[in-house]
Scaffold this active site. Structure first.
Site, short mmCIF file in Angstrom:
data_model
loop_
_atom_site.label_atom_id
_atom_site.label_comp_id
_atom_site.label_asym_id
_atom_site.label_seq_id
_atom_site.Cartn_x
_atom_site.Cartn_y
_atom_site.Cartn_z
CB THR A 113 68.40 -0.87 -25.06
OG1 THR A 113 69.17 -0.03 -24.23
CG2 THR A 113 68.27 -2.24 -24.42
NE ARG A 141 72.44 3.38 -15.22
CZ ARG A 141 71.72 2.98 -16.27
NH1 ARG A 141 72.29 2.26 -17.21
NH2 ARG A 141 70.46 3.29 -16.36
CB VAL A 142 74.41 -2.19 -12.79
CG1 VAL A 142 73.61 -3.32 -13.41
CG2 VAL A 142 75.86 -2.60 -12.61
N GLY A 143 72.36 -0.75 -15.07
CA GLY A 143 70.98 -0.39 -15.38
C GLY A 143 70.02 -1.53 -15.14
CG ASP A 144 66.52 -1.34 -17.46
OD1 ASP A 144 67.31 -0.42 -17.76
OD2 ASP A 144 65.82 -1.95 -18.30
N GLY A 167 66.86 3.32 -17.16
CA GLY A 167 66.96 2.18 -16.25
C GLY A 167 66.55 2.50 -14.83
#
Ligand code: ASP
Length: 222
Positions: A113, A141-144, A167
């Site tokens: 990242t 899916r959505v991460g941090d 995340g």
């Protein structure tokens, strides 16, 4: 935004070109940018085949109506701002394919990242993060990374931070906010970075990384 944009175009990182692949072999990106001057933030989550995620996040910030756009609505906004859906071959790399294959064989995960924190001459801080997320993730899916206080946070009264790692762990402890809270209480960036990594490890048993800058311009990496 500029620093992150350059890294998104670099295929060796998990952001933009070279993003981690979902379990279906597709690309869905997350990104956010936050301005510590007024706590303005723009984020995008799980946007398929978007080549310039940080630019779209910045456009969400500048638009000012919402903090986070996801899915089809994010693409509608993106098209209005001149983005075009990338061809899969322009974002998927041999390396990202190999990582998905390794993940399917249960050998590995993610990393790569990209993030940046900055301060200007007037003492305003900002933070930006962009990622393809976790290899093998479920579509949707959505991460941090695009969530304020989780993967990305900036507050002129404290400092700015950008996190990386799993995340699901970062979100549960709201890691970037833990880090900036430390700075708001007077910790240096270096102390705050170390404290937030320790906190995440203690609370979740996992590892993560963070970069940050305090309101005096000190930098932290842990
Ligand atoms: N934090 C990212 C995510 O979970 C992945 C990473 O940092 O490598 O989406």
């Amino acid at each position: 935004a500029m620093a992150v944009r350059v890294l998104e175009e670099e295929p060796g990182f998990n952001a933009g070109v070279g993003s981690a692949l979902t379990r279906d072999g597709t690309v869905e990106v997350d990104a956010a940018i936050m301005d510590g001057n007024g706590l303005r933030v723009g984020g995008i989550g799980a946007v398929p085949f978007l080549r310039r995620p940080i630019d779209l996040a910045r456009q969400v910030l500048e638009d000012g109506q919402h903090c986070l756009l996801v899915g089809d609505g994010a693409w509608e906004f993106a098209r209005e701002r001149g983005h075009e859906r990338a061809r899969p071959e322009d974002m998927i790399t041999e390396r990202s394919r190999q990582k998905l294959a390794a993940h399917r064989a249960e050998q590995g995960n993610s990393g790569g990242t990209v993030g940046a924190c900055a301060i200007d001459a007037a003492g305003h801080v900002a933070s930006a993060t962009s990622t393809g997320g976790m290899t093998g993730k479920r579509p949707g899916r959505v991460g941090d990374s695009p969530l304020p206080g989780c993967g990305t946070y900036a507050d002129d009264r404290a400092g700015a931070a950008s996190a990386t790692g799993t995340g699901e762990a970062i979100m549960r402890v709201t890691m970037a906010r833990v880090c900036t809270d430390e700075m708001r209480r007077g910790a240096t960036a270096a102390q705050a970075a170390a404290a937030s990594v320790r906190d995440l490890a203690e609370r979740t048993g996992l590892d993560a990384g963070i970069i940050c800058i305090d309101a005096r311009g000190g930098i932290g990496v842990a």
